[in-house]
Design a protein around this motif. Structure first.
Motif, PDB file in Angstrom:
ATOM      1  N   GLY A 108      14.168  30.210   8.923  1.00 46.51           N
ATOM      2  CA  GLY A 108      12.861  30.069   8.293  1.00 46.51           C
ATOM      3  C   GLY A 108      12.491  28.627   8.047  1.00 46.51           C
ATOM      4  O   GLY A 108      13.072  27.696   8.610  1.00 46.51           O
ATOM      5  N   LEU A 109      11.505  28.466   7.194  1.00 47.72           N
ATOM      6  CA  LEU A 109      10.921  27.163   6.903  1.00 47.72           C
ATOM      7  C   LEU A 109      11.454  26.611   5.595  1.00 47.72           C
ATOM      8  O   LEU A 109      11.740  27.360   4.662  1.00 47.72           O
ATOM      9  CB  LEU A 109       9.391  27.291   6.804  1.00 47.72           C
ATOM     10  N   ASP A 120      14.739  26.222  10.550  1.00 52.20           N
ATOM     11  CA  ASP A 120      16.197  26.130  10.672  1.00 52.20           C
ATOM     12  C   ASP A 120      16.822  27.380  10.068  1.00 52.20           C
ATOM     13  O   ASP A 120      16.131  28.250   9.526  1.00 52.20           O
ATOM     14  CB  ASP A 120      16.701  24.884   9.929  1.00 52.20           C
ATOM     15  N   LEU A 121      18.148  27.447  10.142  1.00 52.17           N
ATOM     16  CA  LEU A 121      18.902  28.427   9.360  1.00 52.17           C
ATOM     17  C   LEU A 121      18.631  28.200   7.877  1.00 52.17           C
ATOM     18  O   LEU A 121      18.476  27.048   7.442  1.00 52.17           O
ATOM     19  CB  LEU A 121      20.394  28.271   9.620  1.00 52.17           C
ATOM     20  N   ASN A 122      18.600  29.280   7.102  1.00 52.67           N
ATOM     21  CA  ASN A 122      18.317  29.079   5.680  1.00 52.67           C
ATOM     22  C   ASN A 122      19.152  29.962   4.747  1.00 52.67           C
ATOM     23  O   ASN A 122      18.816  30.128   3.578  1.00 52.67           O
ATOM     24  CB  ASN A 122      16.821  29.288   5.383  1.00 52.67           C
ATOM     25  N   ASP A 123      20.266  30.519   5.253  1.00 54.67           N
ATOM     26  CA  ASP A 123      21.157  31.299   4.402  1.00 54.67           C
ATOM     27  C   ASP A 123      22.590  30.981   4.794  1.00 54.67           C
ATOM     28  O   ASP A 123      22.960  31.113   5.963  1.00 54.67           O
ATOM     29  CB  ASP A 123      20.882  32.798   4.566  1.00 54.67           C
ATOM     30  N   PHE A 124      23.411  30.604   3.802  1.00 48.49           N
ATOM     31  CA  PHE A 124      24.749  30.106   4.108  1.00 48.49           C
ATOM     32  C   PHE A 124      25.827  30.742   3.220  1.00 48.49           C
ATOM     33  O   PHE A 124      26.928  30.219   3.132  1.00 48.49           O
ATOM     34  CB  PHE A 124      24.777  28.575   3.974  1.00 48.49           C
ATOM     35  N   ALA A 388      12.451  34.804  18.852  1.00 43.29           N
ATOM     36  CA  ALA A 388      13.892  34.905  19.083  1.00 43.29           C
ATOM     37  C   ALA A 388      14.402  33.681  19.831  1.00 43.29           C
ATOM     38  O   ALA A 388      15.492  33.169  19.558  1.00 43.29           O
ATOM     39  CB  ALA A 388      14.204  36.176  19.879  1.00 43.29           C
ATOM     40  N   ARG A 389      13.602  33.190  20.775  1.00 47.63           N
ATOM     41  CA  ARG A 389      13.982  31.984  21.518  1.00 47.63           C
ATOM     42  C   ARG A 389      14.098  30.785  20.569  1.00 47.63           C
ATOM     43  O   ARG A 389      15.025  29.973  20.693  1.00 47.63           O
ATOM     44  CB  ARG A 389      12.948  31.727  22.611  1.00 47.63           C
ATOM     45  N   LEU A 390      13.179  30.672  19.626  1.00 45.12           N
ATOM     46  CA  LEU A 390      13.227  29.566  18.668  1.00 45.12           C
ATOM     47  C   LEU A 390      14.473  29.661  17.790  1.00 45.12           C
ATOM     48  O   LEU A 390      15.138  28.659  17.517  1.00 45.12           O
ATOM     49  CB  LEU A 390      11.960  29.583  17.806  1.00 45.12           C
ATOM     50  N   CYS A 391      14.826  30.880  17.377  1.00 48.04           N
ATOM     51  CA  CYS A 391      16.026  31.060  16.555  1.00 48.04           C
ATOM     52  C   CYS A 391      17.284  30.707  17.342  1.00 48.04           C
ATOM     53  O   CYS A 391      18.208  30.088  16.805  1.00 48.04           O
ATOM     54  CB  CYS A 391      16.104  32.499  16.057  1.00 48.04           C
ATOM     55  N   GLY A 392      17.344  31.100  18.603  1.00 50.16           N
ATOM     56  CA  GLY A 392      18.489  30.746  19.425  1.00 50.16           C
ATOM     57  C   GLY A 392      18.635  29.246  19.588  1.00 50.16           C
ATOM     58  O   GLY A 392      19.756  28.706  19.544  1.00 50.16           O
ATOM     59  N   THR A 393      17.521  28.555  19.727  1.00 50.89           N
ATOM     60  CA  THR A 393      17.542  27.097  19.836  1.00 50.89           C
ATOM     61  C   THR A 393      18.048  26.464  18.547  1.00 50.89           C
ATOM     62  O   THR A 393      18.871  25.536  18.571  1.00 50.89           O
ATOM     63  CB  THR A 393      16.125  26.574  20.159  1.00 50.89           C
TER      64      THR A 393
END
Length: 455
Positions: A108-109, A120-124, A388-393
């Motif tokens: 997310g943003l 980017d990723l937003n949960d860790f 989905a492509r953006l998340c994979g990147t």
């Protein structure tokens, strides 16, 4: 497996590429396609109940109710179930700092310290060193389940999953050719989201999401989460999701504040010292996290209209830890913070950790810092594929910072074998997720667990 973040992967780029290719002998790329649940696979409800043993019991029905809403919601909350499934398979041994829960909705943003809006990723919460493919498989499975939930079938559903994994592979190949600083400074500007969306309706919705994210600040939260009582801001009472902290909890939060402060850099401690404690409350967040102890703290800076909301969330052992060698951070809060700082292109300046009452580990961050997420529900096939492509990147960029990106590129190669194998896995795991979701709903109907729907 060697831990990520060790000083420089040894060898020339050619040698590192060769090491990646040699990993194909352990796990051929085509082997990722094969997945059948083992005969001794634990009941998913038992796994969830085991997780809930030391959570706040009054909130567990909220967790089950949220997970029962759909297979997609179930998968979101079932990171522990999937971790056990992945651990039962051979792995490549190519280690990165895993997100640990690379579900489609955990991208997310958010705002960088320079106030740029990034994607980017937003949960860790589950971050841990492990084989790179586990994150890729979880992302792919979530895409496959989302496609089904949106009514996409056959080739259209598969196209989104293949796109996510192909984007990961091609991004890793590109990053393998870059220098160290170029990789470290790589980031995805949020405005890249809009041109990807073909549907005018979803483009408008994405534009609205960007606008909302820019407005999601502590000042906006002040108007939404507080009310004036005797001329002072107080956090509202909205049980069971938001309940003001009692006297003992407030006192404990004040007491542990200095421990958290010590984990910040010197200049950030100075900034934090300019704020004063106003109020605190317990807050329910997420799906899989429901039942963990989580608080928000309202601080005031220059005056009462200069707020800062911090979130204090309980950190537990990652769901991956039972299946992997020990990691570098024994303190769960430190693990989460270190993982986030390593994986994100830029991280919250108030990230920190500490130990609270009863020895429980916590981490701290800003509650709202221009955070936002995409509305995956109802996306057209083309838009889901683009997202989905953006998340994979984004996932490849995160992995390239902590793992040996050159070895990863060597393993992945220039052909499409890997993405089609992972897509086969994702389709099989989507079937299993549908079955697991039905198992949870049956347990609720039988009174084995109690669910509170629509909370």
């Amino acid at each position: 497996m060697s831990a990520p973040g060790t000083p420089g992967a040894p060898g020339t780029p050619e040698e590192r590429t060769r090491r990646g290719k040699e990993a194909r002998k352990r796990v051929p790329r085509s082997a990722h396609a094969d997945w059948l649940p083992p005969v001794d696979r634990p009941d998913p409800v038992v796994v969830l109940e085991r997780q809930g043993r030391d959570r706040l019991p009054e909130l567990l029905p909220v967790r089950y109710g949220r997970m029962a809403a759909s297979p997609f919601a179930f998968l979101r909350g079932a990171a522990a179930v999937m971790a056990a499934d992945l651990a039962a398979r051979p792995h490549t041994g190519l280690t990165v700092q895993l997100c640990g829960d690379a579900h489609l909705l955990n991208f997310g943003l958010y705002a960088s310290p320079e106030r740029a809006l990034l994607f980017d990723l937003n949960d860790f919460d589950e971050t841990f060193p492990g084989p790179f493919e586990w994150d890729v498989q979880r992302l792919a499975a979530s895409v496959a389940v989302a496609a089904r939930e949106n009514g996409h079938a056959g080739p259209r559903a598969r196209a989104a999953t293949v796109a996510a994994v192909a984007a990961y592979r091609t991004a890793m190949l590109r990053l393998a050719r870059l220098g160290e600083l170029d990789v470290w400074y790589e980031r995805i500007d949020a405005d890249r989201l809009l041109p990807l969306l073909r549907s005018a309706r979803h483009r408008r919705r994405a534009e609205a999401s960007l606008t909302r994210a820019r407005r999601r600040t502590s000042l906006q939260a002040l108007g939404k989460l507080t009310e004036r009582v005797d001329g002072r801001h107080r956090i509202i009472h909205d049980p069971p999701l938001l309940e003001p902290a009692g006297v003992s909890d407030s006192a404990a939060l004040r007491k542990i504040f200095s421990d958290y402060r010590s984990t910040l850099s010197e200049e950030r401690r100075l900034l934090l010292d300019r704020y004063r404690f106003v109020d605190a409350a317990r807050k329910v967040v997420g799906v899989g996290s429901v039942g963990l102890r989580c608080f928000i703290v309202l601080l005031a800076g220059r005056d009462a209209d200069d707020p800062l909301f911090l979130q204090i969330k309980e950190a537990r052992a990652s769901v991956l830890e039972a299946h992997l060698p020990s990691g570098p951070h024994p303190h769960p809060g430190h693990r989460v913070v270190a993982g986030q700082r390593l994986l994100q292109a830029a991280s919250d300046i108030f990230l920190g950790w500490m130990t609270g009452p009863q020895g429980r580990a916590y981490y701290w961050r800003q509650l709202r810092d221009m955070k936002g997420s995409a509305d995956v529900a109802g996306m057209t096939p083309a838009d889901l594929t683009a997202y989905a492509r953006l998340c994979g990147t984004a996932l490849a960029r995160a992995h390239a910072r902590s793992g040996d990106r050159i070895a990863l590129a060597g393993y992945l190669g220039t052909g499409d074998t890997f993405e089609h194998a992972i897509a086969d896995f994702a389709e099989a795991y989507a079937d299993r997720t549908t079955t697991d979701h039905a198992t949870l709903r049956a347990a609720i109907a039988a009174g084995v667990v109690t669910a509170a729907p629509d909370v």
